[in-house]
Design an enzyme around this catalytic site. Structure first.
Site, PDB file in Angstrom:
ATOM      1  N   SER A 182      45.925  42.098  51.779  1.00  0.00           N
ATOM      2  CA  SER A 182      47.133  41.659  51.095  1.00  0.00           C
ATOM      3  C   SER A 182      48.094  42.815  50.835  1.00  0.00           C
ATOM      4  O   SER A 182      47.677  43.926  50.524  1.00  0.00           O
ATOM      5  CB  SER A 182      46.753  41.004  49.761  1.00  0.00           C
ATOM      6  OG  SER A 182      47.882  40.439  49.135  1.00  0.00           O
ATOM      7  N   GLY A 216      48.888  38.944  54.790  1.00  0.00           N
ATOM      8  CA  GLY A 216      49.114  40.360  54.525  1.00  0.00           C
ATOM      9  C   GLY A 216      50.563  40.777  54.536  1.00  0.00           C
ATOM     10  O   GLY A 216      50.884  41.914  54.159  1.00  0.00           O
ATOM     11  N   GLY A 253      51.365  34.194  52.640  1.00  0.00           N
ATOM     12  CA  GLY A 253      51.375  33.656  51.291  1.00  0.00           C
ATOM     13  C   GLY A 253      52.404  34.392  50.466  1.00  0.00           C
ATOM     14  O   GLY A 253      53.478  33.885  50.169  1.00  0.00           O
ATOM     15  N   ARG A 254      52.071  35.636  50.113  1.00  0.00           N
ATOM     16  CA  ARG A 254      52.919  36.439  49.238  1.00  0.00           C
ATOM     17  C   ARG A 254      54.358  36.545  49.753  1.00  0.00           C
ATOM     18  O   ARG A 254      55.318  36.353  49.000  1.00  0.00           O
ATOM     19  CB  ARG A 254      52.303  37.835  49.099  1.00  0.00           C
ATOM     20  CG  ARG A 254      53.004  38.715  48.083  1.00  0.00           C
ATOM     21  CD  ARG A 254      52.448  40.128  48.133  1.00  0.00           C
ATOM     22  NE  ARG A 254      51.025  40.183  47.830  1.00  0.00           N
ATOM     23  CZ  ARG A 254      50.518  40.232  46.617  1.00  0.00           C
ATOM     24  NH1 ARG A 254      51.312  40.187  45.562  1.00  0.00           N
ATOM     25  NH2 ARG A 254      49.219  40.309  46.435  1.00  0.00           N
ATOM     26  N   CYS A 322      44.291  37.350  21.369  1.00  0.00           N
ATOM     27  CA  CYS A 322      43.758  38.257  20.346  1.00  0.00           C
ATOM     28  C   CYS A 322      42.910  39.363  20.953  1.00  0.00           C
ATOM     29  O   CYS A 322      42.314  40.165  20.229  1.00  0.00           O
ATOM     30  CB  CYS A 322      42.948  37.474  19.315  1.00  0.00           C
ATOM     31  SG  CYS A 322      41.502  36.626  19.994  1.00  0.00           S
ATOM     32  N   ASP A 323      42.835  39.408  22.290  1.00  0.00           N
ATOM     33  CA  ASP A 323      42.048  40.422  22.996  1.00  0.00           C
ATOM     34  C   ASP A 323      42.856  41.713  23.107  1.00  0.00           C
ATOM     35  O   ASP A 323      43.984  41.713  23.600  1.00  0.00           O
ATOM     36  CB  ASP A 323      41.694  39.896  24.381  1.00  0.00           C
ATOM     37  CG  ASP A 323      40.691  40.764  25.114  1.00  0.00           C
ATOM     38  OD1 ASP A 323      40.476  41.913  24.685  1.00  0.00           O
ATOM     39  OD2 ASP A 323      40.115  40.292  26.105  1.00  0.00           O
ATOM     40  N   TYR A 352      50.521  34.718  43.351  1.00  0.00           N
ATOM     41  CA  TYR A 352      49.371  35.042  42.499  1.00  0.00           C
ATOM     42  C   TYR A 352      49.788  35.157  41.033  1.00  0.00           C
ATOM     43  O   TYR A 352      49.579  36.172  40.391  1.00  0.00           O
ATOM     44  CB  TYR A 352      48.691  36.318  42.991  1.00  0.00           C
ATOM     45  CG  TYR A 352      48.257  36.178  44.425  1.00  0.00           C
ATOM     46  CD1 TYR A 352      47.151  35.405  44.763  1.00  0.00           C
ATOM     47  CD2 TYR A 352      48.984  36.773  45.458  1.00  0.00           C
ATOM     48  CE1 TYR A 352      46.776  35.236  46.092  1.00  0.00           C
ATOM     49  CE2 TYR A 352      48.607  36.605  46.782  1.00  0.00           C
ATOM     50  CZ  TYR A 352      47.499  35.845  47.088  1.00  0.00           C
ATOM     51  OH  TYR A 352      47.125  35.673  48.395  1.00  0.00           O
TER      52      TYR A 352
END
Length: 380
Positions: A182, A216, A253-254, A322-323, A352
């Site tokens: 990718s 890619g 895709g991207r 809260c992480d 993505y």
């Protein structure tokens, strides 16, 4: 899910005045990108659905003429088949459950499957039969892609030769595939991988239905990348130089969808140079954290002021959970007068993003709007 249409992203802020994150789809951009691939790539274009499975995105690509889809799971196949009865799905995940294979074949009539190991071929033939096209995925030479997919999938050349021979001996149709990884910044990576795959085909000595060069193709996140036409020309020239007679496939895709969507997040608290916003690493902005992407950003203030006047300065951004891990590793340049209640547009986040959000801590982006034209900072 709410389906809303607006003339501009600023209108989204004015009319909705949202205190929740908003995923913004630019159908005009998506259609233009799809047409660029359909007109420029020397073969059949399959959209990689995993990149963004949102129906607004899928419909835009379909309107532009995309009719072939790279699917990685039974739910993806089901969604595409229900949305568009006339399209073609390819089950291109190299590892599939028996239940998924059975339904893909019996319910949806899928005829194309990827394998990279003899045990997967055994499973595939046992469940589906042999009246199918088996696409053998071969590993690719190391290159400078952001994500090296050959670290997980792809048969070594000798094994790929054996797989092609075995699939053909069992009565299946055969094809060859690879994925350079990718966000590949180097068009020559396709020639190198095509050379490897073509040698596998030559050694196997079996007829090939098609030659799949995978995905890619990169999106522009600020670092210099070659134009899309450079990739098409390299692939076209490699096909000619290697005397590849089989039709070419690609699985972008991207590069198809990145420019076509933005995320609109609101600042809910400012602590000095720290901004707490309502989307983060567990939401639609997760890939910013995973790969240190720096998408273009701009600050928006509701009302007549609109553009903030402060000088740009780096801010650290915290997500809404809260992480304490919910913070971006990269900082973003924003006006120094940004305050609680302002919004930040993260552009070029069609890839993505919404498909990777988790819903952790109850935070989830479910408002999706469509906006005419393009984002003013997308550069498209």
């Amino acid at each position: 899910m709410r389906e809303l249409r607006f003339a501009s992203l600023d209108e989204v802020v004015d009319r909705l005045n949202p205190s929740y994150p908003v995923f913004v789809v630019f159908p005009d951009v998506l259609e233009a990108r799809a047409k660029a691939f359909l007109e420029g790539f020397p073969g059949t274009v399959l959209y990689a659905v995993k990149c963004n499975p949102d129906p607004h995105v899928l419909r835009a690509l379909y309107r532009a003429g995309i009719r072939h889809f790279d699917t990685a799971s039974l739910p993806e196949i089901a969604k595409l088949s229900e949305l568009f009865p006339d399209i073609h799905c390819y089950f291109n995940h190299p590892v599939k459950s028996r239940g998924a294979l059975e339904s893909a074949s019996d319910v949806y009539g899928i005829e194309h499957y990827v394998v990279d190991h003899i045990n997967e071929l055994d499973k595939l033939v046992e469940v589906v039969g042999t009246d199918i096209t088996v696409e053998v995925r071969v590993t690719t030479p190391k290159n400078t892609s952001v994500y090296n997919l050959s670290s997980k999938f792809g048969a070594q050349p000798d094994a790929a030769v054996a797989l092609l021979k075995e699939a053909r001996a069992r009565g299946c149709r055969t094809a060859i595939a690879f994925h350079v990884g990718s966000q590949c910044p180097d068009p020559s990576a396709y020639r190198a991988s095509m050379t490897v795959a073509n040698d596998v085909v030559r050694r196997a000595g079996v007829p090939i239905e098609y030659f799949d060069v995978g995905g890619g193709f990169p999106a522009d996140y600020g670092d210099p990348i070659p134009p899309l036409d450079a990739y098409f020309e390299e692939i076209r020239a490699a096909k000619r130089d290697l005397a590849i007679e089989a039709p070419l496939f690609a699985e972008p895709g991207r590069a198809l969808v990145a420019d076509g969507c933005s995320v609109l997040a609101q600042v809910q608290l400012r602590k000095g140079d720290d901004l707490y916003i309502n989307d983060g690493i567990y939401g639609t902005l997760s890939e910013i954290h995973l790969s240190d992407l720096r998408p273009p950003v701009r600050a928006i203030r509701r009302g007549k002021t609109r553009e903030l006047a402060g000088a740009l300065k780096p801010f650290r951004l915290f997500g809404p959970t809260c992480d304490s891990l919910d913070v971006f590793k990269v900082k973003f340049e924003l006006p120094d007068d940004i305050a609680e209640g302002d919004w930040i547009e993260f552009a070029r986040l069609g890839a993505y993003s919404i498909g990777m959000q988790s819903g952790f801590n109850g935070f989830f982006t479910d408002t999706i709007v469509q906006v005419s034209g393009a984002s003013p900072i997308s550069g498209f």
